[in-house]
Design a protein around this motif. Structure first.
Motif, short mmCIF file in Angstrom:
data_model
loop_
_atom_site.label_atom_id
_atom_site.label_comp_id
_atom_site.label_asym_id
_atom_site.label_seq_id
_atom_site.Cartn_x
_atom_site.Cartn_y
_atom_site.Cartn_z
N ALA A 148 19.67 5.84 -10.18
CA ALA A 148 19.81 6.54 -8.90
C ALA A 148 19.85 8.05 -9.13
O ALA A 148 19.36 8.82 -8.30
CB ALA A 148 21.06 6.07 -8.16
N ASP A 149 20.39 8.49 -10.27
CA ASP A 149 20.48 9.92 -10.59
C ASP A 149 19.12 10.56 -10.85
O ASP A 149 18.99 11.78 -10.79
CB ASP A 149 21.38 10.14 -11.81
CG ASP A 149 22.82 9.78 -11.54
OD1 ASP A 149 23.24 9.81 -10.36
OD2 ASP A 149 23.54 9.46 -12.52
N ASP A 150 18.10 9.75 -11.15
CA ASP A 150 16.76 10.28 -11.40
C ASP A 150 16.08 10.78 -10.12
O ASP A 150 15.16 11.58 -10.18
CB ASP A 150 15.85 9.22 -12.04
CG ASP A 150 16.28 8.86 -13.46
OD1 ASP A 150 16.82 9.74 -14.17
OD2 ASP A 150 16.08 7.70 -13.85
N PHE A 151 16.54 10.30 -8.97
CA PHE A 151 15.90 10.62 -7.70
C PHE A 151 16.53 11.86 -7.08
O PHE A 151 17.75 12.02 -7.11
CB PHE A 151 16.00 9.44 -6.73
CG PHE A 151 15.24 8.24 -7.21
CD1 PHE A 151 13.89 8.11 -6.96
CD2 PHE A 151 15.87 7.24 -7.94
CE1 PHE A 151 13.18 7.01 -7.41
CE2 PHE A 151 15.18 6.13 -8.40
CZ PHE A 151 13.82 6.01 -8.13
N PRO A 152 15.71 12.73 -6.48
CA PRO A 152 16.25 13.97 -5.92
C PRO A 152 17.04 13.75 -4.63
O PRO A 152 17.88 14.58 -4.29
CB PRO A 152 15.00 14.82 -5.65
CG PRO A 152 13.90 13.84 -5.51
CD PRO A 152 14.25 12.67 -6.39
N GLN A 153 16.79 12.66 -3.92
CA GLN A 153 17.52 12.44 -2.66
C GLN A 153 18.70 11.51 -2.90
O GLN A 153 18.67 10.65 -3.77
CB GLN A 153 16.59 11.89 -1.57
CG GLN A 153 16.20 10.44 -1.72
CD GLN A 153 14.95 10.21 -2.55
OE1 GLN A 153 14.62 10.97 -3.44
NE2 GLN A 153 14.26 9.13 -2.27
N GLU A 154 19.73 11.71 -2.11
CA GLU A 154 20.91 10.86 -2.20
C GLU A 154 20.63 9.51 -1.59
O GLU A 154 19.81 9.38 -0.67
CB GLU A 154 22.09 11.53 -1.47
CG GLU A 154 22.62 12.70 -2.23
CD GLU A 154 24.13 12.82 -2.10
OE1 GLU A 154 24.78 11.86 -1.66
OE2 GLU A 154 24.62 13.88 -2.45
N GLY A 155 21.30 8.51 -2.10
CA GLY A 155 21.21 7.19 -1.51
C GLY A 155 20.11 6.30 -2.07
O GLY A 155 20.00 5.15 -1.67
N HIS A 156 19.28 6.82 -2.98
CA HIS A 156 18.25 5.97 -3.57
C HIS A 156 18.90 5.10 -4.64
O HIS A 156 19.70 5.57 -5.42
CB HIS A 156 17.12 6.80 -4.19
CG HIS A 156 15.86 6.02 -4.36
ND1 HIS A 156 15.74 4.98 -5.25
CD2 HIS A 156 14.67 6.12 -3.73
CE1 HIS A 156 14.52 4.48 -5.18
NE2 HIS A 156 13.85 5.16 -4.24
N GLU A 157 18.56 3.85 -4.62
CA GLU A 157 19.11 2.92 -5.60
C GLU A 157 18.44 3.06 -6.96
O GLU A 157 17.37 3.65 -7.07
CB GLU A 157 18.88 1.47 -5.13
CG GLU A 157 19.68 1.05 -3.94
CD GLU A 157 19.44 -0.42 -3.65
OE1 GLU A 157 20.01 -1.26 -4.37
OE2 GLU A 157 18.67 -0.70 -2.72
#
Length: 170
Positions: A148-157
């Protein structure tokens, strides 16, 4: 296991064209669970990756879509990016039928593996790929891939990598 070419269905399967881009974008949007990309990306996908993607139609229009590509670093691997099935067609095996249709194409002649990323909460996709491995009588390895930390937006699994294969085709 050998892939059977005898696929009985009342769906019409075909390669997408750029003219399908808008309908595919609507289908993805209507799933409510897949990441919706720009309409431009679906126009491009349907135009450039048509050999390794598929549209399923019925009289009422587009009811299924799979976007895929041959992995540039692994030419025997078909990477599946998105699988979308209209709500009215879910539970009928359409995702599996589309995958088998894709595997019969000349562009997938050398494919011996399928890979896809699936979020932990996407149970239908997990069942699709585990079921496909079972039908192909082959392995389904599941590993961590993107956190999830790899994605720039919050809330991505997180995204898990499903690797199915090797398998053989007739």
């Amino acid at each position: 296991m050998t892939i059977s070419t005898d696929i009985k269905t009342d769906f019409h399967f075909r390669k997408p064209t750029k003219d399908d881009g808008a309908a595919v974008w609507e289908l993805i949007k209507d799933t409510g669970v897949l990441d919706l990309n720009s309409s431009y990306s679906y126009l491009m996908w349907c135009e450039i990756f048509s050999e390794t993607s598929i549209v399923a139609d019925r009289e009422e229009g587009t009811v299924g879509f799979i976007s895929g590509f041959i992995h540039p670093d692994h030419p025997k691997t078909l990477f599946i990016w998105q699988v979308a099935v209209n709500e009215s067609e879910r539970g009928k095996g359409l995702g599996t039928k589309m995958l088998f249709q894709l595997l019969q194409r000349e562009a997938c002649e050398h494919v011996a593996y399928i890979e896809a990323t699936v979020s932990p909460s996407n149970t239908p996709s997990q069942q699709l790929f585990k079921g496909l491995a079972k039908k192909l009588d082959t392995n389904c390895e599941i590993d961590d891939y993107f956190s999830a930390d790899d994605f720039p937006q919050e809330g991505h699994e997180d995204e898990l990598l499903f690797k199915i294969g090797p398998f053989q085709k007739k």
